[in-house]
Design an enzyme around this catalytic site. Structure first.
Site, PDB file in Angstrom:
ATOM      1  N   CYS A   2     -27.234 -15.539  -4.398  1.00 55.77           N
ATOM      2  CA  CYS A   2     -28.162 -16.611  -4.732  1.00 55.77           C
ATOM      3  C   CYS A   2     -29.415 -16.455  -3.878  1.00 55.77           C
ATOM      4  O   CYS A   2     -29.329 -16.063  -2.721  1.00 55.77           O
ATOM      5  CB  CYS A   2     -27.633 -18.024  -4.470  1.00 55.77           C
ATOM      6  SG  CYS A   2     -26.215 -18.463  -5.449  1.00 55.77           S
ATOM      7  N   ARG A  27     -30.788 -11.054  -5.817  1.00 56.88           N
ATOM      8  CA  ARG A  27     -29.664 -11.714  -5.139  1.00 56.88           C
ATOM      9  C   ARG A  27     -28.752 -12.461  -6.102  1.00 56.88           C
ATOM     10  O   ARG A  27     -27.695 -12.946  -5.722  1.00 56.88           O
ATOM     11  CB  ARG A  27     -30.204 -12.710  -4.117  1.00 56.88           C
ATOM     12  CG  ARG A  27     -31.058 -12.105  -3.059  1.00 56.88           C
ATOM     13  CD  ARG A  27     -31.563 -13.158  -2.119  1.00 56.88           C
ATOM     14  NE  ARG A  27     -30.469 -13.769  -1.383  1.00 56.88           N
ATOM     15  CZ  ARG A  27     -29.996 -13.295  -0.245  1.00 56.88           C
ATOM     16  NH1 ARG A  27     -30.516 -12.230   0.292  1.00 56.88           N
ATOM     17  NH2 ARG A  27     -29.001 -13.901   0.362  1.00 56.88           N
ATOM     18  N   TRP A  74     -26.154 -16.713  -8.348  1.00 56.74           N
ATOM     19  CA  TRP A  74     -25.052 -15.776  -8.586  1.00 56.74           C
ATOM     20  C   TRP A  74     -23.799 -16.627  -8.525  1.00 56.74           C
ATOM     21  O   TRP A  74     -23.410 -17.108  -7.468  1.00 56.74           O
ATOM     22  CB  TRP A  74     -25.040 -14.681  -7.514  1.00 56.74           C
ATOM     23  CG  TRP A  74     -24.050 -13.595  -7.769  1.00 56.74           C
ATOM     24  CD1 TRP A  74     -24.238 -12.478  -8.521  1.00 56.74           C
ATOM     25  CD2 TRP A  74     -22.722 -13.501  -7.242  1.00 56.74           C
ATOM     26  NE1 TRP A  74     -23.105 -11.697  -8.503  1.00 56.74           N
ATOM     27  CE2 TRP A  74     -22.156 -12.299  -7.737  1.00 56.74           C
ATOM     28  CE3 TRP A  74     -21.943 -14.309  -6.416  1.00 56.74           C
ATOM     29  CZ2 TRP A  74     -20.865 -11.890  -7.421  1.00 56.74           C
ATOM     30  CZ3 TRP A  74     -20.654 -13.907  -6.106  1.00 56.74           C
ATOM     31  CH2 TRP A  74     -20.132 -12.707  -6.611  1.00 56.74           C
ATOM     32  N   ASN A  98     -27.180 -21.927  -1.158  1.00 60.61           N
ATOM     33  CA  ASN A  98     -26.575 -20.594  -1.215  1.00 60.61           C
ATOM     34  C   ASN A  98     -25.369 -20.628  -0.285  1.00 60.61           C
ATOM     35  O   ASN A  98     -25.494 -21.022   0.872  1.00 60.61           O
ATOM     36  CB  ASN A  98     -27.597 -19.550  -0.746  1.00 60.61           C
ATOM     37  CG  ASN A  98     -26.979 -18.172  -0.612  1.00 60.61           C
ATOM     38  OD1 ASN A  98     -26.000 -17.859  -1.281  1.00 60.61           O
ATOM     39  ND2 ASN A  98     -27.552 -17.352   0.246  1.00 60.61           N
ATOM     40  N   GLY A  99     -24.211 -20.230  -0.807  1.00 65.43           N
ATOM     41  CA  GLY A  99     -22.990 -20.243   0.010  1.00 65.43           C
ATOM     42  C   GLY A  99     -21.857 -20.864  -0.775  1.00 65.43           C
ATOM     43  O   GLY A  99     -21.937 -20.991  -2.001  1.00 65.43           O
ATOM     44  N   GLU A 483     -19.854   7.966  -3.367  1.00 67.59           N
ATOM     45  CA  GLU A 483     -21.115   7.240  -3.526  1.00 67.59           C
ATOM     46  C   GLU A 483     -21.746   7.544  -4.895  1.00 67.59           C
ATOM     47  O   GLU A 483     -22.260   6.647  -5.556  1.00 67.59           O
ATOM     48  CB  GLU A 483     -22.067   7.598  -2.372  1.00 67.59           C
ATOM     49  CG  GLU A 483     -23.460   7.036  -2.444  1.00 67.59           C
ATOM     50  CD  GLU A 483     -23.531   5.518  -2.497  1.00 67.59           C
ATOM     51  OE1 GLU A 483     -22.522   4.839  -2.295  1.00 67.59           O
ATOM     52  OE2 GLU A 483     -24.634   5.011  -2.790  1.00 67.59           O
ATOM     53  N   LYS A 487     -22.564   4.679  -7.626  1.00 64.33           N
ATOM     54  CA  LYS A 487     -23.906   4.466  -8.185  1.00 64.33           C
ATOM     55  C   LYS A 487     -23.826   4.416  -9.700  1.00 64.33           C
ATOM     56  O   LYS A 487     -24.391   3.553 -10.341  1.00 64.33           O
ATOM     57  CB  LYS A 487     -24.863   5.604  -7.812  1.00 64.33           C
ATOM     58  CG  LYS A 487     -25.495   5.636  -6.464  1.00 64.33           C
ATOM     59  CD  LYS A 487     -26.390   4.492  -6.107  1.00 64.33           C
ATOM     60  CE  LYS A 487     -25.614   3.314  -5.621  1.00 64.33           C
ATOM     61  NZ  LYS A 487     -25.542   3.072  -4.233  1.00 64.33           N
ATOM     62  N   GLU A 490     -21.836   1.240 -11.100  1.00 62.06           N
ATOM     63  CA  GLU A 490     -22.401  -0.095 -10.889  1.00 62.06           C
ATOM     64  C   GLU A 490     -23.634  -0.363 -11.742  1.00 62.06           C
ATOM     65  O   GLU A 490     -23.885  -1.498 -12.113  1.00 62.06           O
ATOM     66  CB  GLU A 490     -22.697  -0.367  -9.413  1.00 62.06           C
ATOM     67  CG  GLU A 490     -23.853   0.394  -8.836  1.00 62.06           C
ATOM     68  CD  GLU A 490     -24.147   0.021  -7.391  1.00 62.06           C
ATOM     69  OE1 GLU A 490     -24.036  -1.147  -7.035  1.00 62.06           O
ATOM     70  OE2 GLU A 490     -24.504   0.927  -6.615  1.00 62.06           O
ATOM     71  N   HIS A 506      -2.996  16.188  -7.761  1.00 59.21           N
ATOM     72  CA  HIS A 506      -1.900  15.283  -7.392  1.00 59.21           C
ATOM     73  C   HIS A 506      -1.884  14.058  -8.306  1.00 59.21           C
ATOM     74  O   HIS A 506      -1.290  13.038  -7.960  1.00 59.21           O
ATOM     75  CB  HIS A 506      -2.033  14.867  -5.929  1.00 59.21           C
ATOM     76  CG  HIS A 506      -1.904  16.027  -4.993  1.00 59.21           C
ATOM     77  ND1 HIS A 506      -0.705  16.630  -4.731  1.00 59.21           N
ATOM     78  CD2 HIS A 506      -2.842  16.739  -4.316  1.00 59.21           C
ATOM     79  CE1 HIS A 506      -0.894  17.646  -3.899  1.00 59.21           C
ATOM     80  NE2 HIS A 506      -2.192  17.741  -3.641  1.00 59.21           N
ATOM     81  N   LYS A 605     -27.396  -8.344  -4.632  1.00 58.00           N
ATOM     82  CA  LYS A 605     -27.761  -7.404  -3.571  1.00 58.00           C
ATOM     83  C   LYS A 605     -27.040  -7.692  -2.252  1.00 58.00           C
ATOM     84  O   LYS A 605     -26.497  -6.791  -1.631  1.00 58.00           O
ATOM     85  CB  LYS A 605     -29.279  -7.453  -3.372  1.00 58.00           C
ATOM     86  CG  LYS A 605     -29.796  -6.486  -2.331  1.00 58.00           C
ATOM     87  CD  LYS A 605     -29.878  -5.086  -2.889  1.00 58.00           C
ATOM     88  CE  LYS A 605     -30.361  -4.086  -1.893  1.00 58.00           C
ATOM     89  NZ  LYS A 605     -29.914  -2.727  -2.225  1.00 58.00           N
TER      90      LYS A 605
END
Ligand code: F6R
Length: 610
Positions: A2, A27, A74, A98-99, A483, A487, A490, A506, A605
């Site tokens: 948020c 965010r 968010w 926010n929280g 990574e 990338k 996402e 395996h 983010k």
């Protein structure tokens, strides 16, 4: 998660709030809203979806008012919808939050019901009604806020407007980040600096349990006990252009292309060619020229930063000869790890606000450990709680997918390992000289490599419709494979996995079908031969391979595979180079698939909730 913004000053607030929200959209972007007061009258707009929907709703007739608050959400409690969007309003009070208010269901029971029915499914709305109920009893807004904060369990950054008093904005913080910007006859408050960077670079972060009361000309700060406190104002070296797209289609592409500069800025003042030295003055107060005898050394981070930590372990072990264990912050904090005064915790975080990483820092400090952080956002929560911070100097990273933060984290980790190695004499002056030379040339090498981005576009075009991707590598390139896969998944929503190449047989090799893309990282190093065998194994099962190899390695010619060459470099620099084609691959696949590159679904983010 948020983004929140508030403004009080002489200018019209609405355009400033919208501009701030645009910069905070990374965010959270599932709904947005704003509220302003003008001549005693409140105007509020809320909308589900991206900010553009809110802008459409507001239309050409921008609401008037020189005080206002805004929010981009968010969702945590309550699905993305207009009614769950902020600001929440209850009679005299408007808030953005926010929280997470963990005890919101219990608090609901405390509310006098009549006239205060909750309209949303959020945990945040309760704060607004409580505030209104307390202010009705208390009359003094600050005292009422203090009472309300005492009831709240959980995390919050709150910006609150008293509709009866358009001359003040109230701000409170616990765990969620909030920063105040000081302009001329105006003040800003936001979740992150870029929200108001175009207007001021004079900032103060609020600490846990502090309250700030903003007016046009000044800000009053209060401690938990409601005592007035002084807080210093800092000037930040970021400029407004740094938070713009600069002609690129997406922030992510801009940030990929900025990596040579970001690396240059990160090396600056730390490597000294003349003295053949790597110097981190920030940690001298801990190390005093030596590497003290820590009994345990942990590196902890989340997501991309965790991948940097995994690569950092190779640097620490091979260069500094220091054993280190690496963990994700969300696991470490609940694992009862052995931490005492002889423990060194190195945490890595772009934002400096990731809730799990921050919790690990707090836990380590409680046990007396020394904490060093590698962060990008200056003066954010993690640096403020660490004994020392090594900043990555990558500039603001806005694209949700981390790119330049990652490679600059690698650069800091490498320099740190080299400086530890030099202190411990596990490397000699010649080794150090070679490394310093290599590091100094790295930005130019990266620049040249990025000029070849069209080659990666062609490869992306070939694989754009593939359903699954596998990234395989060995040694230090294994975390780079993880990574690369992160990338891709996402931002393009394509299924992608990274594997240590030796692990394929395996189990995962069973997943390969005709033409499944396998991205194989096979630079010339001591495990390259083994990679070549692994590549043959996946090809034999029908995989279509894309190999990232070292320039001049003839073994991959005439194989009918896609190959991208990176300059043959020192083993510890190659991970930084190989990261570039992988970031570009993810970017182009996502863009070709029409995905929202900078704002992938379900993500934000900074993950400021656990
Ligand atoms: C992925 C990404 C995330 C972050 C993670 C940690 O591209 O950006 O995985 O790396 O959320 O964030 P920081 O580094 O801010 O602690």
């Amino acid at each position: 998660m948020c983004g929140i913004i508030g403004y009080i000053g002489k200018r019209e607030a609405a355009p400033l709030l919208l501009e701030g929200l645009k910069r905070l959209e990374y965010r959270g972007y599932d709904s947005a809203g704003m509220a302003l007061v003008h001549q005693g009258k409140l105007t509020a707009f809320r909308s589900e979806g991206k900010l553009s929907k809110l802008e459409n709703k507001i239309g050409a007739k921008t609401p008037q008012g020189t005080i206002g608050i805004g929010h981009t959400r968010w969702a945590t409690h309550g699905k993305p919808s207009e009614k769950n969007a902020h600001p929440h309003i209850s009679k005299r009070v408007a808030i953005v939050h926010n929280g997470i208010i963990e005890n919101y269901l219990e608090l609901k029971k405390l509310l006098p019901h009549k006239g205060r029915e909750l309209k949303s499914e959020t945990d945040s709305e309760i704060v607004c009604h409580l505030m209104d109920a307390y202010v009705a009893k208390e009359e003094n807004f600050l005292l009422a806020l203090d009472q309300v904060l005492k009831c709240l369990e959980g995390t919050y950054a709150l910006v609150i407007m008293d509709l009866k008093d358009p001359k003040h904005l109230y701000v409170a913080k616990k765990a969620s980040p909030i920063v105040i910007g000081f302009g001329k006859h105006e003040c800003f408050v936001a979740s992150d600096i870029p929200a108001f960077l175009a207007h001021t670079n004079q900032i103060t972060f609020l600490e846990n349990d502090e309250i700030a009361v903003l007016s046009e000309e000044s800000v009053d700060f209060y401690s938990k006990e409601l005592k007035k406190i002084e807080k210093p104002i800092k000037e930040i070296a970021w400029t407004a252009d740094m938070a713009e797209k600069g002609g690129y289609k997406h922030f992510m592409l801009k940030e990929i292309m900025e990596q040579p500069t970001a690396i240059r800025d990160t090396l600056l003042g730390r490597i000294n060619k003349n003295k053949n030295q790597i110097h981190f003055p920030e940690i001298e107060k801990i190390f005093k020229g030596r590497f003290p005898n820590f009994n345990r050394f942990y590196m902890v981070a989340c997501g991309t930063s965790w991948h940097a930590a995994l690569a950092g372990r190779y640097y620490m072990e091979a260069i500094a000869k220091i054993p280190v264990s690496v963990d994700t912050a969300s696991e470490f904090r609940y694992r009862e790890p052995f931490i005492d005064k002889k423990t060194l915790l190195l945490v890595i975080s772009q934002s400096g606000e990731t809730a799990d990483t921050l919790a690990c820092v707090a836990m380590a400090r409680e046990h007396g450990a020394k904490v060093i952080s590698i962060c990008n956002v200056i003066d954010s929560s993690i640096p403020r709680l660490s004994h020392a911070t090594l900043y990555t100097n990558a500039g603001p990273e806005i694209g949700v997918a981390s790119t330049k933060a990652f490679t600059t984290q690698l650069a800091v980790l490498l320099m740190l390992a080299l400086s530890f190695g030099a202190r411990k004499k596990s490397i000699d002056q010649r080794y150090l000289k070679k490394a310093i030379d290599g590091l100094s040339k790295l930005p130019r090498v990266m620049e040249n490599l990025l000029k070849e981005k069209e080659k990666i576009l062609k490869i992306a075009q070939k694989f754009v419709n593939s359903r699954d991707f596998y990234f395989i590598a060995r040694g230090i390139h294994f975390p780079i494979a993880l990574e690369g896969a992160l990338k891709l998944k996402e931002i393009s929503y394509v299924h992608a996995e990274g594997y240590a190449a030796g692990e394929m047989k395996h189990g995962p090799i069973a997943l390969l079908e005709h033409n499944t893309p396998v991205v194989a990282l096979a630079p010339k190093d001591r495990v390259c031969e083994k990679m070549i065998s692994n590549i043959q194994e996946v090809k034999a099962r029908g995989a279509s391979v894309f190999i990232v190899a070292s320039e001049g390695d003839k073994r991959f010619e005439k194989q009918n595979d896609e190959v991208f060459y990176v300059p043959d470099s020192l083993w510890y620099l190659t991970p930084l180079l190989i990261s570039l084609p992988l970031q570009l691959l993810a970017y182009f696949v996502a863009d070709l698939r029409g995905a929202e590159v900078d704002q992938p679904r379900n993500l934000a983010k900074s993950v400021t909730v656990e």
